[in-house]
Design an enzyme around this catalytic site. Sequence first.
Site, PDB file in Angstrom:
ATOM      1  N   SER A 151       4.207  24.442 -10.008  1.00 14.33           N
ATOM      2  CA  SER A 151       3.960  24.330 -11.451  1.00 14.33           C
ATOM      3  C   SER A 151       4.026  22.869 -11.877  1.00 14.33           C
ATOM      4  CB  SER A 151       5.009  25.123 -12.228  1.00 14.33           C
ATOM      5  OG  SER A 151       4.916  24.793 -13.603  1.00 14.33           O
TER       6      SER A 151
ATOM      7  N   HIS B  78      -0.096  25.915 -10.373  1.00 19.23           N
ATOM      8  CA  HIS B  78       0.279  26.782 -11.501  1.00 19.23           C
ATOM      9  C   HIS B  78       0.226  25.962 -12.787  1.00 19.23           C
ATOM     10  CE1 HIS B  78       2.409  30.313 -13.215  1.00 19.23           C
ATOM     11  NE2 HIS B  78       3.088  29.434 -13.937  1.00 19.23           N
TER      12      HIS B  78
ATOM     13  N   ASP C  51       0.791  26.014 -16.803  1.00 18.65           N
ATOM     14  CA  ASP C  51       1.486  26.723 -17.884  1.00 18.65           C
ATOM     15  C   ASP C  51       0.951  26.306 -19.241  1.00 18.65           C
ATOM     16  OD1 ASP C  51       3.599  28.315 -16.595  1.00 18.65           O
ATOM     17  OD2 ASP C  51       4.316  26.368 -15.868  1.00 18.65           O
TER      18      ASP C  51
ATOM     19  N   HIS D 192      -1.353  30.336 -16.347  1.00 16.86           N
ATOM     20  CA  HIS D 192      -0.369  31.234 -16.961  1.00 16.86           C
ATOM     21  C   HIS D 192      -0.405  31.008 -18.467  1.00 16.86           C
ATOM     22  CE1 HIS D 192       4.250  32.217 -17.351  1.00 16.86           C
ATOM     23  NE2 HIS D 192       3.500  33.096 -17.961  1.00 16.86           N
TER      24      HIS D 192
ATOM     25  N   MET E  93       0.860  31.495 -21.934  1.00 13.79           N
ATOM     26  CA  MET E  93       1.967  31.948 -22.785  1.00 13.79           C
ATOM     27  C   MET E  93       1.496  31.747 -24.221  1.00 13.79           C
ATOM     28  SD  MET E  93       5.040  30.416 -20.516  1.00 13.79           S
ATOM     29  CE  MET E  93       3.913  29.404 -19.558  1.00 13.79           C
TER      30      MET E  93
ATOM     31  N   MET F  15       8.500  37.522 -14.634  1.00 10.99           N
ATOM     32  CA  MET F  15       9.177  36.282 -15.048  1.00 10.99           C
ATOM     33  C   MET F  15      10.652  36.357 -14.649  1.00 10.99           C
ATOM     34  SD  MET F  15       7.043  34.126 -16.397  1.00 10.99           S
ATOM     35  CE  MET F  15       8.291  32.917 -16.848  1.00 10.99           C
TER      36      MET F  15
ATOM     37  N   ASP G  28       8.301  33.496 -11.271  1.00  9.72           N
ATOM     38  CA  ASP G  28       8.146  32.223 -11.971  1.00  9.72           C
ATOM     39  C   ASP G  28       9.395  31.937 -12.803  1.00  9.72           C
ATOM     40  OD1 ASP G  28       7.243  30.009 -13.350  1.00  9.72           O
ATOM     41  OD2 ASP G  28       5.739  31.084 -14.530  1.00  9.72           O
TER      42      ASP G  28
END
Length: 225
Positions: free
Chosen positions: A7, A32, A34, A65, A67, A137, A175
Site C-alpha cells: 500500500s 494497493h 487507497d 481500494h 473508501m 479489513m 488490509d
Amino acid sequence: MIILSPSILAADFNCLGNDIKETEKAGARWVHLDVMDGDFVPSISFGMPLIKSLRKNSDLFFDVHLMVRDPERYVRTFADCGADIITFHLEAASDPGAVIAAIRGEAGKKVGLAIKPSTPVAEALPYLDRIDMLLVMTVEPGFGGQKYIEASTARIQEARRYVSERNLDVDIEVDGGITKDNIDMVLDAGANVIVAGSAIYHGDIGANTRYFMERASVHEAAGNE
Ligand code: DX5
Ligand code: ZN
C-alpha cells in the site's frame, strides 16, 4: 496463489514512482491504492490524477481500494484511470449488486468487496459468487499505521470457510496492521492477498518486500492456497 499488495499510503510521495519500482524489483506484482473521500472515512488520500500518472509508468496490477460513499459514482472513472480490480465497501453502497454489475459488466474490471471490522462476514454471502475478492479489513479503514485487530483472525477463517464450502475462486485480502510478526498468522487463517503499507514502505523497501515474498512462498510450498 499468495499475492503481496504493497500500500503506497505509507510511501514517501516525493519519490513514489521509484519506491513502487523497488517493490517490483523485489518481487511484488500488485500495488494497493487507497482512495479516501473524507466522508465514508475521515481522511482524504488521493484520487484519479495520481493513479493515472502511476499507470503511465507501471505494468503492475492496480488494486484500487475505494473508501468512498456511493462508489457507483466513480466506477467508470477509476476503471479509465487504470484500475485492474476495484474494491468497494459494502457499507458504502446502497445497492451493492449494482456496483458489482457496473465494475464487471460496464467497466470490465475485477470486483472486490470490502467489509469493515464491525460488519458480520456473513453479510458478504449474497455477493460471494459475483466477486473476485473479499477484503476483510483488519483495522478500521481510514488510516495507515494502525494495530491489527485480533478478532480479525476468526473473521478471515470464516471468510475462507465460506469460499471453500462453495468451491468459489474468490481471493481473501487482508488490509491493515499486517507486519512481519503476524503475516504467518493471517496466511494460516486463510488470507491469500496481503496488503502492507508501513511494513513495506517504512525502512528498507526492497528488504521488507523480499521478507513478505519469502513468507508467501514458504506458505505456498506448505500447500496453503
Ligand atoms: C487503511 C488502508 C490500508 C493502509 C494499510 O484504511 O486501507 O490499505 O494503507 O496500512 P498499514 O499496512 O500501515 O496498516
Ligand atoms: Zn486499503
